[in-house]
Write a protein that holds these residues in place. Structure first.
Motif, PDB file in Angstrom:
ATOM      1  N   GLY A 122       0.852  -1.188   0.000  1.00  0.00           N
ATOM      2  CA  GLY A 122       0.000   0.000   0.000  1.00  0.00           C
ATOM      3  C   GLY A 122       0.887   1.237   0.000  1.00  0.00           C
ATOM      4  O   GLY A 122       1.873   1.301   0.725  1.00  0.00           O
ATOM      5  N   THR A 341      -2.941  -1.211  -7.201  1.00  0.00           N
ATOM      6  CA  THR A 341      -1.803  -0.601  -6.508  1.00  0.00           C
ATOM      7  C   THR A 341      -0.572  -0.892  -7.356  1.00  0.00           C
ATOM      8  O   THR A 341      -0.401  -1.996  -7.853  1.00  0.00           O
ATOM      9  CB  THR A 341      -1.678  -1.139  -5.068  1.00  0.00           C
ATOM     10  OG1 THR A 341      -0.750  -0.353  -4.334  1.00  0.00           O
ATOM     11  CG2 THR A 341      -1.232  -2.585  -5.019  1.00  0.00           C
ATOM     12  N   ASN A 378      -5.663   0.310  -4.318  1.00  0.00           N
ATOM     13  CA  ASN A 378      -4.582   1.278  -4.049  1.00  0.00           C
ATOM     14  C   ASN A 378      -5.062   2.366  -3.087  1.00  0.00           C
ATOM     15  O   ASN A 378      -4.627   3.495  -3.168  1.00  0.00           O
ATOM     16  CB  ASN A 378      -4.091   1.897  -5.360  1.00  0.00           C
ATOM     17  CG  ASN A 378      -5.178   2.688  -6.087  1.00  0.00           C
ATOM     18  OD1 ASN A 378      -6.346   2.647  -5.718  1.00  0.00           O
ATOM     19  ND2 ASN A 378      -4.795   3.399  -7.141  1.00  0.00           N
ATOM     20  N   CYS A 386      -5.259   7.762  -2.826  1.00  0.00           N
ATOM     21  CA  CYS A 386      -4.401   6.865  -3.604  1.00  0.00           C
ATOM     22  C   CYS A 386      -2.936   7.294  -3.636  1.00  0.00           C
ATOM     23  O   CYS A 386      -2.143   6.708  -4.361  1.00  0.00           O
ATOM     24  CB  CYS A 386      -4.919   6.769  -5.039  1.00  0.00           C
ATOM     25  SG  CYS A 386      -6.616   6.192  -5.133  1.00  0.00           S
TER      26      CYS A 386
END
Ligand code: GCW
Length: 637
Positions: A122, A341, A378, A386
């Protein structure tokens, strides 16, 4: 005094109108509260009443419509139920008309969120669900997902903690499910296969053990009592150290079926991942291992088990050929797992629009071969959700493609740009409203006091987005190179990395195989024969150096440095040219962004600009590191 107060309020309003931190995503509608909405009282009615700029909207329920589908005629939206009306409402707000139905009923985000709030891979802060849970954000998250048709979410990491299934966490899952439900989003959980031991105190997690199956049945019952519409489980088993049926010499089918039986009475499903390599396959080419591991299970899974596979056979590289497991499992429902992501595509520091990559995949694995689609999210607690403002486009694009994989990258990017940067600030601080006709044609915006070439800004941003993924491939790993990332964090180049105490499949030198003779991984019949896992025509196409598409060349072949490519230049010359081109592209992106400055609000412009400058540094580092290293083989002194 009164006058001063007014002035202060006015200034505050201007400032708040100007403060654009990206938190509103693509849902930047202004409240107009104009429309009279008839029909059932539901989310659709609420959204349209708040934001639809017309006078009147009719919501009509028609039970004969397909699930989730909607029809927009004039300002009448027809759908089977409130969920369909909701999708129709967001479509009307986007300016859509006509009939639309989703390709898949499973359109699911996978969150790799850990219970301590951290997120595996992440890059946008901690989890919105765990530790720092924020219910206001979860509601906004639900709305954003609903607006693009996403209807399911797996709330925790596939590297799953057994604690996820404890009573106290399940209570939290119920609370989250209650927030998501009105927006048509079902909740799923990743489960740790050894949970009966870690949580239930059993001596084994053997799927054929009666006590184990009973434990899972009881757990399913407990979950469905709390969450009657719970979706099911996602499982990473016998992969990268996770427990699984293999620990008891049981097959994946035996493991998956035991779980499938537990959730079946409630309509639940099991999404079983095929991302398995290592343990049982020492010495086998990693990209072949999923097929080797699963092919004997084909046809043996219960009907509520779905095999979930990454788009490529390795691991979310900037470019991979499609995963041949999609060709090999003929009697097993399959889902594709895409990664939103950008683990291997510059994370939240590079501007890389992923829709072209996903469409490339759908060019090989036709959407109707799949029963659903999953995207590794994401999303985090960052103000803009994000990390990178443009990474929001990837969340958006995933949702839009999950609804309609036939949309083009360009259509999606246009929609997103319009919704996200649709209100342009003029250089003089005035606001200009985006107007499709004017901006897509050559006109000037009606209310611009200066001459504002919005159409030019818009089309150059579009071009930037559409070129960004190929640029990333070029400056990182062109011509089929793969996995030459820095160990562990996967950001930046490390082509020379080899660690004896690491699995070979994690070492870049294993993947590029550069030596004095050439570069690339021979996966043809004279090498590992990975090409044999593909259906025709790709099997033959990829196997032959002369017909292998150049974008996959070094994925499938070990090629001499002096090999003449289609443009007449050598492989080594081409490789250098790709790296140069990738860097030049980022330089051009920066120019485009500079030109757009007068038309973008300050905060988003600045934050994106900072990242683009960083992206350029990193692209140059890639070029320098890779070419310096490969030169030692290509041009030995
Ligand atoms: O890409 C790799 C990642 C791991 C991830 C794994 C997987 C969740 O580096 O972080 O673990 O894939 O997909 O299971």
């Amino acid at each position: 005094m009164k006058r001063i107060a007014c002035f202060v309020v006015a200034v505050a309003c201007v400032i708040s109108a100007m403060a654009e931190d990206g938190s509103r995503l693509w849902l930047r509608y202004d409240k107009v509260e104009k429309a009279v909405v008839t029909g059932p009282e539901c989310i659709a009615a609420e959204e349209l009443r708040n934001f639809y700029p017309g006078e009147r909207v009719n919501l009509v329920v028609d039970a004969t419509m397909a699930a989730d589908a909607y029809r927009i005629e004039g300002t009448t939206i027809t759908a089977r139920d409130e969920r369909g009306l909701m999708y129709g409402a967001y479509a009307l707000l986007r300016g859509e008309t006509g009939y639309s139905a989703p390709q898949w009923s499973l359109r699911i985000l996978n969150h790799w969120d850990n219970l301590d709030g951290s997120i595996e891979r992440g890059y946008a802060g901690n989890s919105i669900f765990w530790e720092g849970r924020n219910d206001t954000l979860i509601k906004e998250y639900a709305r954003a997902n609903a607006s693009i048709g996403i209807n399911g979410t797996v709330l925790n990491n596939v590297n799953a903690s057994p604690k996820m299934l404890s009573a106290s966490y399940l209570q939290q899952v119920k609370e989250i499910a209650d927030i998501l439900r009105p927006y048509g989003i079902r909740v799923y959980l990743s489960v740790n296969f050894a949970s009966p031991m870690a949580l239930g105190g059993l001596a084994t997690a053997d799927p054929l053990d009666k006590k184990v199956a009973k434990w899972w049945r009881a757990k399913a019952k407990e979950i469905y009592k709390l969450i009657p519409d719970f979706g099911g489980f996602l499982v990473k088993a016998n992969s990268e150290g996770q427990p699984g049926p293999g620990d008891y010499h049981r097959t994946h089918a035996e493991g998956a079926n035991m779980l499938a039986d537990a959730v079946k009475p409630y309509g639940g499903i099991i999404m079983w991942r095929s991302f398995v390599y290592g343990a049982n396959h020492k010495g086998e080419d990693r990209v072949k291992q999923a097929v080797s591991e699963f092919v004997n299970d084909d046809g043996k899974f219960r009907d509520n088990v779905i095999l979930q596979s990454k788009n490529g056979p390795l691991d979310f590289q900037p470019r991979e050929p499609y995963a041949p497991i999609f060709d090999n499992m003929k009697r097993t429902p399959q889902m594709a797992e895409l990664q939103i992501t950008q683990e291997y595509l510059g994370q939240s520091r590079h501007l890389v629009y992923l829709a072209p990559m996903w469409q490339e995949f759908f060019g090989f694995v036709k959407p109707d071969r799949l029963v659903g689609i999953a995207g590794v999210a994401n999303i985090g607690l960052d103000k803009n959700w994000c990390g990178h403002h443009f990474s929001q486009a990837n969340w958006y694009a995933f949702g839009r493609l999950a609804w309609n994989p036939n949309m083009t990258s360009e259509e999606i990017a246009k929609e997103w740009l319009k919704a996200t940067f649709g209100q342009w600030t003029m250089g003089n601080g005035q606001w200009g409203m985006y107007n499709e006709q004017l901006t897509m044609g050559n006109g000037q915006p009606e209310n611009a006091t200066n001459h504002c070439p919005l159409s030019i800004v818009h089309s150059s941003l579009l071009s930037l987005m559409l070129r960004s993924r190929e640029a990333c491939v070029d400056y990182m790993m062109p011509l089929g190179l793969h996995h030459i990332f820095k160990f562990d964090h996967h950001y930046g180049p490390e082509p020379d990395a080899f660690k004896a105490d690491y699995p070979l499949e994690w070492c870049p030198v294993y993947y590029h195989q550069a030596d004095s003779a050439g570069i690339g991984f021979n996966r043809s019949h004279s090498g590992t024969n990975a090409t044999s896992q593909y259906a025709e025509p790709y099997r033959s196409l990829y196997d032959d150096l002369r017909t292998c598409p150049e974008q996959y060349l070094l994925w499938f072949h070990h090629v001499p440095w002096t090999y003449r490519m289609s443009n007449g230049r050598t492989l080594w010359e081409n490789l250098q040219a790709h790296y140069d081109h990738g860097v030049a592209e980022v330089e051009d992106f920066i120019r485009i962004w500079q030109d757009a400055k007068p038309y973008i609000d300050e905060q988003r412009w600045q934050e994106t600009n900072d990242r683009l400058l960083h992206q350029l540094d990193n692209a140059r580092e890639w070029r320098h590191t890779c070419l310096t290293y490969f030169r030692t083989f290509a041009e030995p002194s």
